[in-house]
Scaffold this motif. Sequence first.
Motif, PDB file in Angstrom:
ATOM      1  N   ASN A 285      -0.221  48.022 -31.851  1.00  0.00           N
ATOM      2  CA  ASN A 285      -1.220  46.975 -32.050  1.00  0.00           C
ATOM      3  C   ASN A 285      -1.075  46.237 -33.372  1.00  0.00           C
ATOM      4  O   ASN A 285      -1.878  45.340 -33.650  1.00  0.00           O
ATOM      5  CB  ASN A 285      -2.632  47.560 -31.960  1.00  0.00           C
ATOM      6  CG  ASN A 285      -2.923  48.195 -30.622  1.00  0.00           C
ATOM      7  OD1 ASN A 285      -3.350  49.347 -30.550  1.00  0.00           O
ATOM      8  ND2 ASN A 285      -2.698  47.460 -29.538  1.00  0.00           N
ATOM      9  N   TYR A 286      -0.118  46.598 -34.205  1.00  0.00           N
ATOM     10  CA  TYR A 286       0.003  45.921 -35.497  1.00  0.00           C
ATOM     11  C   TYR A 286       1.474  45.788 -35.884  1.00  0.00           C
ATOM     12  O   TYR A 286       2.339  46.518 -35.405  1.00  0.00           O
ATOM     13  CB  TYR A 286      -0.765  46.675 -36.584  1.00  0.00           C
ATOM     14  CG  TYR A 286      -0.129  47.973 -37.018  1.00  0.00           C
ATOM     15  CD1 TYR A 286       0.805  48.014 -38.051  1.00  0.00           C
ATOM     16  CD2 TYR A 286      -0.467  49.185 -36.404  1.00  0.00           C
ATOM     17  CE1 TYR A 286       1.390  49.204 -38.447  1.00  0.00           C
ATOM     18  CE2 TYR A 286       0.102  50.376 -36.795  1.00  0.00           C
ATOM     19  CZ  TYR A 286       1.033  50.375 -37.816  1.00  0.00           C
ATOM     20  OH  TYR A 286       1.623  51.549 -38.207  1.00  0.00           O
ATOM     21  N   THR A 287       1.738  44.833 -36.762  1.00  0.00           N
ATOM     22  CA  THR A 287       3.054  44.650 -37.385  1.00  0.00           C
ATOM     23  C   THR A 287       2.859  44.588 -38.893  1.00  0.00           C
ATOM     24  O   THR A 287       1.773  44.276 -39.383  1.00  0.00           O
ATOM     25  CB  THR A 287       3.730  43.359 -36.893  1.00  0.00           C
ATOM     26  OG1 THR A 287       2.858  42.246 -37.164  1.00  0.00           O
ATOM     27  CG2 THR A 287       4.028  43.420 -35.412  1.00  0.00           C
ATOM     28  N   HIS A 288       3.930  44.870 -39.621  1.00  0.00           N
ATOM     29  CA  HIS A 288       3.852  44.967 -41.077  1.00  0.00           C
ATOM     30  C   HIS A 288       4.779  43.945 -41.726  1.00  0.00           C
ATOM     31  O   HIS A 288       5.867  43.646 -41.215  1.00  0.00           O
ATOM     32  CB  HIS A 288       4.241  46.378 -41.533  1.00  0.00           C
ATOM     33  CG  HIS A 288       4.512  46.471 -43.007  1.00  0.00           C
ATOM     34  ND1 HIS A 288       5.790  46.437 -43.536  1.00  0.00           N
ATOM     35  CD2 HIS A 288       3.671  46.570 -44.065  1.00  0.00           C
ATOM     36  CE1 HIS A 288       5.716  46.530 -44.855  1.00  0.00           C
ATOM     37  NE2 HIS A 288       4.443  46.610 -45.196  1.00  0.00           N
ATOM     38  N   THR A 299      -0.756  42.986 -39.587  1.00  0.00           N
ATOM     39  CA  THR A 299      -1.328  42.011 -38.661  1.00  0.00           C
ATOM     40  C   THR A 299      -1.642  42.701 -37.347  1.00  0.00           C
ATOM     41  O   THR A 299      -0.746  43.248 -36.694  1.00  0.00           O
ATOM     42  CB  THR A 299      -0.363  40.838 -38.427  1.00  0.00           C
ATOM     43  OG1 THR A 299      -0.075  40.202 -39.675  1.00  0.00           O
ATOM     44  CG2 THR A 299      -0.975  39.808 -37.488  1.00  0.00           C
ATOM     45  N   PHE A 300      -2.905  42.669 -36.946  1.00  0.00           N
ATOM     46  CA  PHE A 300      -3.351  43.272 -35.700  1.00  0.00           C
ATOM     47  C   PHE A 300      -3.435  42.209 -34.611  1.00  0.00           C
ATOM     48  O   PHE A 300      -3.821  41.067 -34.863  1.00  0.00           O
ATOM     49  CB  PHE A 300      -4.730  43.931 -35.889  1.00  0.00           C
ATOM     50  CG  PHE A 300      -4.733  45.053 -36.884  1.00  0.00           C
ATOM     51  CD1 PHE A 300      -4.516  46.364 -36.479  1.00  0.00           C
ATOM     52  CD2 PHE A 300      -4.946  44.803 -38.234  1.00  0.00           C
ATOM     53  CE1 PHE A 300      -4.519  47.392 -37.400  1.00  0.00           C
ATOM     54  CE2 PHE A 300      -4.953  45.829 -39.155  1.00  0.00           C
ATOM     55  CZ  PHE A 300      -4.738  47.130 -38.744  1.00  0.00           C
ATOM     56  N   ASN A 301      -3.050  42.624 -33.398  1.00  0.00           N
ATOM     57  CA  ASN A 301      -3.144  41.752 -32.222  1.00  0.00           C
ATOM     58  C   ASN A 301      -2.342  40.461 -32.409  1.00  0.00           C
ATOM     59  O   ASN A 301      -2.827  39.353 -32.167  1.00  0.00           O
ATOM     60  CB  ASN A 301      -4.616  41.411 -31.935  1.00  0.00           C
ATOM     61  CG  ASN A 301      -4.817  40.808 -30.555  1.00  0.00           C
ATOM     62  OD1 ASN A 301      -4.137  41.169 -29.602  1.00  0.00           O
ATOM     63  ND2 ASN A 301      -5.760  39.885 -30.460  1.00  0.00           N
ATOM     64  N   ASP A 302      -1.109  40.617 -32.873  1.00  0.00           N
ATOM     65  CA  ASP A 302      -0.269  39.442 -33.139  1.00  0.00           C
ATOM     66  C   ASP A 302       0.482  38.958 -31.915  1.00  0.00           C
ATOM     67  O   ASP A 302       1.250  37.989 -32.001  1.00  0.00           O
ATOM     68  CB  ASP A 302       0.719  39.748 -34.263  1.00  0.00           C
ATOM     69  CG  ASP A 302       1.665  40.885 -33.905  1.00  0.00           C
ATOM     70  OD1 ASP A 302       1.387  41.588 -32.912  1.00  0.00           O
ATOM     71  OD2 ASP A 302       2.669  41.082 -34.617  1.00  0.00           O
ATOM     72  N   GLY A 303       0.295  39.611 -30.779  1.00  0.00           N
ATOM     73  CA  GLY A 303       0.931  39.148 -29.546  1.00  0.00           C
ATOM     74  C   GLY A 303       2.161  39.911 -29.153  1.00  0.00           C
ATOM     75  O   GLY A 303       2.751  39.621 -28.100  1.00  0.00           O
TER      76      GLY A 303
END
Length: 642
Positions: A285-288, A299-303
């Motif tokens: 659900n997230y990227t860094h 970043t949460f819910n970035d697609g």
Amino acid sequence: MHQVVAVKAEKVPVGERLRRCKQEAEKQQEVEEVAEKLEKECQGLIEFHKSYHELFQFFCNNTTIHGAIRLVCSKRNKMKTAFWSVLFFLTFGLMYWQFGILYRQYFSFPVNLNLNLNSDRLTFPAVTLCTLNPYRYSAVQKELDELDRITHQTLMDLYNYNMSLVQSNWAAQSSRKRSPRSLSHHVQRHPLRRHKRDEPASLKGNSPPVDKSDWKIGFILCNETNEDCFHQTYSSGVDAVREWYSFHYINILARMPNTKALDESNFENFIYACRFNEVTCDKANYTHFHHPIYGNCYTFNDGNSSLWTSSLPGINNGLSLLVRTEQNDDIPLLSTVTGARVMVHEQNEPAFMDDGGFNVRPGMETSISMRKETTMRLGGSYSDCTEDGSDVLVQNLYSSRYTEQVCIRSCFQISMVERCGCAYYFYPLPSGAEYCDYTKHIAWGHCYYKLQVEFKSNVLGCFSKCRKPCEVTEYQLSAGHSHWPSTVSEDWVSHMLSRQNKYNITSKRNGVAKVNIFFEEWKYKTNGESPAFTVVTLLSQLGNQWSLWFGSSVLSVVELAELILDFIAITFILSFRWLRSHQLLASAVPPPGAHDNTAFQPEPSGPNAPHRFTVEAVVTTLPSYNSLELCGQYRDAEIGLE
């Protein structure tokens, strides 16, 4: 032999005259019948009037335009004719003046703003959260330690402040022995100086402070030949030190490889808990990513995975985060704020934390309610917006969709590469370029700050080149704060967090913070545009004006068009006849050198010669109208005698 034939008038009796008058009347009637028959036979598919006067008179007598007949019906009264002529053409002028206003309004392409309120399941936006702790990478630990040592000495010289430093073993050794091209060499080229407010900065050493309120602090950036220098000064010493340290910090980071390969972040050490719609978050659900100033960001819910949707509004149907806000003091000269920074944005859009983010206070529960608002503009002639940025003359350096901020930053980066020969570290790297580093690009700082001045004053034209997107989705945020944890609950909350996350919180009040992000209501607003003046509207307005001034219809307009076409046709026909007659006259006139020599030629003689004779005719003139009246009197007299 000449023969002369003479026709002479002689006296005729009354009876004979009556007989002749009858014959002439019968012949005249026969001629009129033949002429009428020929006229009917000669009628074509298209006929034109013989003169402009005939055309105008026919139009005024038969048109449905009000007032036109008054131009010919009162021709015996010249004053009335003049009055109606002036009134008629004045009315025409006023009507076409109104037509001009309507056409100008139509070609200005006005729009109507349509406001719609929609109720539907809402796609949750992307949320980016940063630690506000710039990370001290181990790959550049030596350079950062040396920069801290130089900064410590600078603060001692300027403010007599002894900054506590935690030096590594390499820093202690490097203080004794350094290469001539170490970091200190480049720092000395851009030193932090202090000077009086009314005096320009100089490259000389610091002067002793006499009155601290009369001094400004800053640093000087010169070109390669030191002929042109840019003075970057600040009224606040804190801002000056932070900007000066950030400038050298960027040069150190520019020598690093890709920061993704040096990922030294720990998600669990920053975010203690994450829930959306009462369901725990996971790594999908997230990227860094790492920001040079704001530290590690998530970043949460970035697609990248399935998007979150909110079926109901409220705090329990959104994103809830429990984050650590205690600073590590990794780089205290860069980060002077404690807490976290959060930003709400659309998927496939970069998070510009400087523009749209705001800070979360430590020891507080921050509840952020959102309202979604979508704006859809008309493109083409109605506005200068762009659909996807493909028609914008600026290359998109970001791996995201087009936004106005993406375009502006890309424009500045491209100008930076063209002007300075290197790229700014905060923005994406163009193809074939490298990041600015004063070990390779000595005067890039001078070029960058001068370019910033041109950029902000729109000399580069970035704000003119970058157009607004035709469709923009924004989130209106409102935040509320409350202390968390409370005084009576902070002990057991701190205890649970230390047991669960294996972290000893030194400050129970300022060590953690809670963030709730949710939709305030289920409705979202859509602002759309529609053409305010279409072709149908234009024709309707033109018809209204035509009916107002002349009380006529579309067929009247056709009549007017027919008048114009007939006028053009008659002009063409008359011009053709005039040209043809001049050509015939020119061909009938003999040339200037030609002479008639028949009078000097001898007449042929002999038996076979032709006989010539002359005929002289004496023709009486035609009877006048008086004689025709006499015919009528004789006819009446004859009737009386009978």
